[in-house]
Scaffold this motif. Structure first.
Motif, PDB file in Angstrom:
ATOM      1  N   ARG A  71      -8.797   0.484   9.602  1.00 18.38           N
ATOM      2  CA  ARG A  71      -8.662  -0.687   8.712  1.00 18.38           C
ATOM      3  C   ARG A  71      -7.801  -0.356   7.478  1.00 18.38           C
ATOM      4  NH1 ARG A  71      -7.279  -4.212   6.403  1.00 18.38           N
ATOM      5  NH2 ARG A  71      -8.303  -6.060   5.569  1.00 18.38           N
ATOM      6  N   ARG A  73      -5.427   1.604   7.245  1.00 17.47           N
ATOM      7  CA  ARG A  73      -4.010   1.779   7.574  1.00 17.47           C
ATOM      8  C   ARG A  73      -3.257   0.455   7.568  1.00 17.47           C
ATOM      9  NH1 ARG A  73      -4.219   4.204  12.788  1.00 17.47           N
ATOM     10  NH2 ARG A  73      -5.918   5.604  12.337  1.00 17.47           N
ATOM     11  N   GLN A  74      -3.991  -0.647   7.525  1.00 14.05           N
ATOM     12  CA  GLN A  74      -3.300  -1.944   7.567  1.00 14.05           C
ATOM     13  C   GLN A  74      -2.614  -2.248   6.243  1.00 14.05           C
ATOM     14  OE1 GLN A  74      -6.034  -4.763   9.395  1.00 14.05           O
ATOM     15  NE2 GLN A  74      -6.485  -3.245  10.965  1.00 14.05           N
ATOM     16  N   LYS A  75      -1.517  -2.967   6.357  1.00 13.45           N
ATOM     17  CA  LYS A  75      -0.609  -3.198   5.241  1.00 13.45           C
ATOM     18  C   LYS A  75      -1.293  -3.811   4.003  1.00 13.45           C
ATOM     19  CE  LYS A  75       3.846  -2.979   4.328  1.00 13.45           C
ATOM     20  NZ  LYS A  75       3.619  -1.774   3.541  1.00 13.45           N
ATOM     21  N   ASP A  76      -2.250  -4.729   4.244  1.00 13.12           N
ATOM     22  CA  ASP A  76      -2.863  -5.429   3.108  1.00 13.12           C
ATOM     23  C   ASP A  76      -3.685  -4.504   2.211  1.00 13.12           C
ATOM     24  OD1 ASP A  76      -4.863  -5.080   5.022  1.00 13.12           O
ATOM     25  OD2 ASP A  76      -5.915  -6.907   4.459  1.00 13.12           O
ATOM     26  N   CYS A  77      -3.891  -3.255   2.652  1.00 11.84           N
ATOM     27  CA  CYS A  77      -4.677  -2.320   1.833  1.00 11.84           C
ATOM     28  C   CYS A  77      -3.793  -1.513   0.880  1.00 11.84           C
ATOM     29  CB  CYS A  77      -5.459  -1.364   2.725  1.00 11.84           C
ATOM     30  SG  CYS A  77      -6.728  -2.190   3.675  1.00 11.84           S
ATOM     31  N   ASP A  78      -2.482  -1.700   0.962  1.00 12.89           N
ATOM     32  CA  ASP A  78      -1.568  -0.871   0.167  1.00 12.89           C
ATOM     33  C   ASP A  78      -1.832  -0.963  -1.339  1.00 12.89           C
ATOM     34  OD1 ASP A  78      -0.441   0.024   2.410  1.00 12.89           O
ATOM     35  OD2 ASP A  78       1.491  -1.000   2.195  1.00 12.89           O
ATOM     36  N   ASN A  79      -2.207  -2.161  -1.801  1.00 13.50           N
ATOM     37  CA  ASN A  79      -2.393  -2.330  -3.245  1.00 13.50           C
ATOM     38  C   ASN A  79      -3.852  -2.336  -3.673  1.00 13.50           C
ATOM     39  OD1 ASN A  79       0.354  -2.442  -3.782  1.00 13.50           O
ATOM     40  ND2 ASN A  79       0.404  -4.600  -3.142  1.00 13.50           N
ATOM     41  N   TYR A  81      -8.306  -2.383  -2.496  1.00 15.23           N
ATOM     42  CA  TYR A  81      -9.298  -3.063  -1.648  1.00 15.23           C
ATOM     43  C   TYR A  81     -10.667  -2.892  -2.268  1.00 15.23           C
ATOM     44  CZ  TYR A  81      -8.852   1.778  -0.136  1.00 15.23           C
ATOM     45  OH  TYR A  81      -8.704   3.138  -0.122  1.00 15.23           O
ATOM     46  N   ASN A 103      -2.608  10.860  -0.331  1.00 15.66           N
ATOM     47  CA  ASN A 103      -1.552   9.996  -0.870  1.00 15.66           C
ATOM     48  C   ASN A 103      -1.567   9.961  -2.394  1.00 15.66           C
ATOM     49  OD1 ASN A 103      -0.917   9.212   1.786  1.00 15.66           O
ATOM     50  ND2 ASN A 103      -2.618   7.756   1.738  1.00 15.66           N
TER      51      ASN A 103
END
Ligand code: AMP
Length: 214
Positions: A71, A73-79, A81, A103
């Motif tokens: 989960r 790794r999905q893009k929406d977690c970049d900023n 959660y 990271n």
């Protein structure tokens, strides 16, 4: 912002998460919703996880860690959660710290929601959830406008199997034995902020905003 909403079952993690999502625009990652979805759809791990879910026990770390890893790794977690229900063991917390550390990131806040055991049992026994969108209601405290129907999507409301009295007691003892030790883990990292959920909702929201702006 990477945030953990922590606390015993029924303390209001899901309800408060919904408000944080609305205000801060970060995705809500509920490990319980992920597990329920998997068990309902028969996806990978379904047959292994089902007995744990039904008995109110924690599913093995390797399963939940794999699902959360996927989960995150999905893009929406970049900023950022909001993690609700994860981590629940020290091993899960270590995984998270290691994963984020790679990271150069870390968890910014851990909100420790608190309520008496009596309040928790009342909240769990009256809780109802939407089958379609996972919105949370309570028969007395947050009733839907139309009985049995979700205000947001019209979906059918149901009582979680593990919100029935026999399983509630088990979940609380699992929390005390396996999850509570994490408070000290995050206290050592100076991340814990206690939130008293016996206060009126407005005051709880104000406490949360204050904690998140610090
Ligand atoms: P929740 O919706 O957070 O109360 O979780 C419901 C159930 O899903 C728990 O009683 C466990 O069986 C399982 N579960 C959810 N999150 C975790 C986790 N982090 N570790 C192990 N099991 C979990």
């Amino acid at each position: 912002m990477r945030l953990i909403i922590f606390g015993p079952p029924g303390v209001g993690k899901g309800t408060l998460s919904a408000r944080v999502v609305q205000k801060y625009g970060i995705p809500h990652i509920s490990s319980g919703n992920i597990i329920r979805e998997i068990v309902a759809t028969g996806d990978k791990y379904a047959s292994e996880a089902k007995p744990y879910l039904e008995k109110g026990l924690l599913v093995p770390d390797r399963i939940i860690i794999d699902l959360i890893e996927h989960r995150l790794r999905q893009k929406d977690c970049d900023n950022g959660y909001i993690l609700d229900g994860f981590p629940r063991t020290v091993e899960q917390a270590r995984f998270l710290a290691k994963r984020l550390g790679k990271n150069g990131r870390q968890i910014n806040h851990v909100l420790n929601l608190q309520a008496s055991e009596k309040t928790i049992i009342e909240r769990l026994s009256g809780r109802r959830m939407c089958k379609k969108c996972d919105a949370i209601y309570h028969l007395e405290n947050i009733p839907p406008k139309v009985p049995g129907k979700c205000d947001q999507c019209g979906g059918e409301l149901f009582q979680r199997e593990d919100d029935k009295p026999e399983t509630i007691k088990k979940r609380i003892s699992v929390y005390n034995e396996q999850t509570k030790p994490l408070i000290q883990y995050y206290r050592n990292k100076k991340l814990i902020r206690n939130i008293d959920t016996n206060e009126p909702l407005d005051e709880i929201y104000a406490d949360v905003d204050k904690a998140l702006s610090s």
